[in-house]
Design an enzyme around this catalytic site. Structure first.
Site, short mmCIF file in Angstrom:
data_model
loop_
_atom_site.label_atom_id
_atom_site.label_comp_id
_atom_site.label_asym_id
_atom_site.label_seq_id
_atom_site.Cartn_x
_atom_site.Cartn_y
_atom_site.Cartn_z
N VAL A 32 -2.71 13.08 0.18
CA VAL A 32 -1.42 12.65 0.97
C VAL A 32 -1.17 11.42 0.30
O VAL A 32 -1.77 10.48 0.17
CB VAL A 32 -2.01 12.57 2.28
CG1 VAL A 32 -0.76 12.31 3.29
CG2 VAL A 32 -2.74 13.75 2.97
N CYS A 33 0.30 11.43 0.05
CA CYS A 33 0.97 10.09 -0.37
C CYS A 33 0.01 9.36 -1.62
O CYS A 33 -0.15 10.40 -2.57
CB CYS A 33 0.95 9.14 0.65
SG CYS A 33 2.22 7.81 0.34
N THR A 34 -0.19 8.50 -1.75
CA THR A 34 -0.65 7.70 -2.89
C THR A 34 -2.01 8.10 -3.17
O THR A 34 -2.75 7.65 -4.07
CB THR A 34 -0.42 6.17 -2.99
OG1 THR A 34 -1.20 5.75 -1.77
CG2 THR A 34 1.00 5.74 -2.86
#
Length: 178
Positions: A103-105
């Site tokens: 998720v995300c970075t």
């Protein structure tokens, strides 16, 4: 595959809370999914704003072969991109996971571990150049699947919930995801 699936959600200083908790809230509702928060050491770790603490249940070595990894993002992923312990665990665990997700970075850690080379992937828009530096092709889609490689990346925050719903569909069934 066993009757129960072991899902590892790594936690680290300065993780983004919803990147971890959003997927957790979806996945923990499936009775056959066992979720473990893993990290460098058992104990409390604070989110990116320092206001929320979650407890790491065990170390990476305590869960060397999870069935699923959900790697959240946050500014704390920056040092993890050069952390041999984390990268070795991601590589080793991915060898036998059903799915390795981010998720995300969190995708930057998967990229640093060499899992995204040559693949399309997503992250927070501000991390596109970092993702590209790891050999991935950044795209603005909310969720990117490479089912043949057992990799799923989500853009961040609420898209992590979308990814977890899709993961539930893949691992359990559509009814459970709905």
């Amino acid at each position: 595959m066993t009757d129960r699936l072991r899902i590892a959600i790594p936690l680290f200083p300065r993780f983004t809370a919803l990147d971890a908790i959003g997927p957790y809230e979806v996945l923990q509702r499936i009775p056959t999914f066992d979720i473990t928060f893993v990290g460098h050491a058992a104990g409390e770790v604070r989110s990116d704003n320092g206001m929320l603490g979650l407890v790491i249940d065990g170390t990476f070595e305590d869960l060397p072969s999870p069935d699923v990894i959900v790697f959240p993002g946050g500014v704390g992923t920056r040092p993890l991109q050069s952390d041999p312990r984390v990268l070795d665990w991601v590589r080793s665990a991915h060898a036998s996971t059903l799915f390795t997700t981010s998720v995300c970075t969190g995708s930057l850690v998967l990229g640093a571990a060499g899992l995204l080379d040559g693949l399309t992937a997503t992250t927070h828009w501000a991390g596109y150049s970092d993702l590209a530096a790891w050999g991935a092709t950044p795209t603005p889609e909310r969720v990117i699947e490479h089912l043949d490689r057992r990799i799923i990346t989500a853009a961040g925050v609420s898209s992590g919930i979308d990814m977890a719903l899709r993961l539930t569909e893949l691992l359990a069934d559509r009814t459970a995801a709905q």
